[in-house]
Design an enzyme around this catalytic site. Structure first.
Site, short mmCIF file in Angstrom:
data_model
loop_
_atom_site.label_atom_id
_atom_site.label_comp_id
_atom_site.label_asym_id
_atom_site.label_seq_id
_atom_site.Cartn_x
_atom_site.Cartn_y
_atom_site.Cartn_z
N SER A 57 72.00 11.13 41.81
CA SER A 57 71.55 11.21 43.05
C SER A 57 69.73 11.50 43.29
CB SER A 57 72.29 12.05 43.92
OG SER A 57 72.21 12.98 43.90
N LYS A 97 70.30 18.88 46.42
CA LYS A 97 69.28 17.94 47.05
C LYS A 97 68.04 18.42 47.70
CE LYS A 97 73.13 14.81 47.40
NZ LYS A 97 73.12 13.81 46.74
#
Length: 256
Positions: free
Chosen positions: A70, A141
């Site tokens: 991701s 993230k």
């Protein structure tokens, strides 16, 4: 007769093999108590080192195994990064562009997965040393919006805007759009808007807009900032920052 006996005695004392045999017999005697003491010392030192390493990982610098794609191309599957847990301990807060590890409980994960308490502790210890995949509630993230920011996707050129300014995200995975999901949000104070660099493969704040918390991550849930690569050998070094958010107006500032 006496002369012959003396010669035989001298021959025996000068025989190297005989001396070696006698010496080996004398050194073969082992002290079981000394061996036990030595093993206890080794075990104690090993336990002490493990405890020191765990404390260092808990409060200063934690290895973190990247479990998914991701965050590609910035972070790859199998990378072991080093999370600086002191980055936000002394009054500093996450900034736009920082890559951080955070506990997603209440934002990305609404309920803590149930598991055996003993297994949970063991898994937590192993994952905190970077030897296993992180907990299901831990995520990595990039910070795209901080408290007060107005984040919109997308402008006429398909770019994300923060406080009315477009962001040229050079770190995105090649071929990815900034977002296929339109959104228009204001980040509450004390919270963060998080997105992965591989937007087409990242489940991030966008996926939780309709849930409690709206995908906003509380700042106090941030574990630390990813500052270095620890593995593989060819990638060891500092994680490069980004200039994508340079010049973005402060939260609340309108177009002049």
């Amino acid at each position: 007769m006496d002369t012959e006996a003396q010669h035989m005695e001298r021959d025996r004392s000068s025989d190297p093999a005989a001396g070696t045999e006698e010496g080996s017999r004398s050194t073969d005697v082992r002290d079981p108590e000394a061996e036990r003491t030595s093993w206890r010392r080794v075990a104690f030192l090993g336990t002490l080192c493990a405890a020191a390493l765990l404390l260092f990982s808990t409060f200063v610098l934690q290895p973190f195994l990247i479990p998914s794609g991701s965050m590609e191309p910035t972070l790859r599957v199998g990378d072991r990064v080093l999370v600086n847990k002191l980055a936000y301990r002394f009054g500093s807060e996450p900034r736009r562009g920082d890559v951080v590890v955070f506990d997603g409980t209440g934002s990305f994960v609404q309920e803590t997965p149930g598991q055996n308490p003993v297994a949970a502790v063991l898994r937590g210890v192993v994952s905190s040393l970077g030897l296993a995949e992180p907990e299901e509630t831990d995520f990595v993230k990039r910070v795209v919006g901080v408290g007060g920011d107005h984040v919109v996707c997308c402008d006429e050129r398909g770019r994300i805007e923060v406080n009315g300014d477009p962001v040229d995200e050079e770190y995105l995975h090649p071929g990815d759009r900034p977002s296929q999901v339109p959104f228009d949000i204001v980040v509450p104070d004390g919270h963060l808007w998080m997105m992965g660099d591989h937007r087409s493969r990242s489940r991030d704040s966008r996926d939780h807009l309709g849930q409690p918390g709206g995908g906003m991550v509380p700042v106090n849930r941030v574990v630390g900032r990813v500052d270095w690569f620890g593995w593989p050998l060819g990638r060891i070094g500092a994680l490069e920052g980004t200039d994508a958010f340079t010049g973005i107006r402060p939260a609340g500032a309108g177009r002049g």
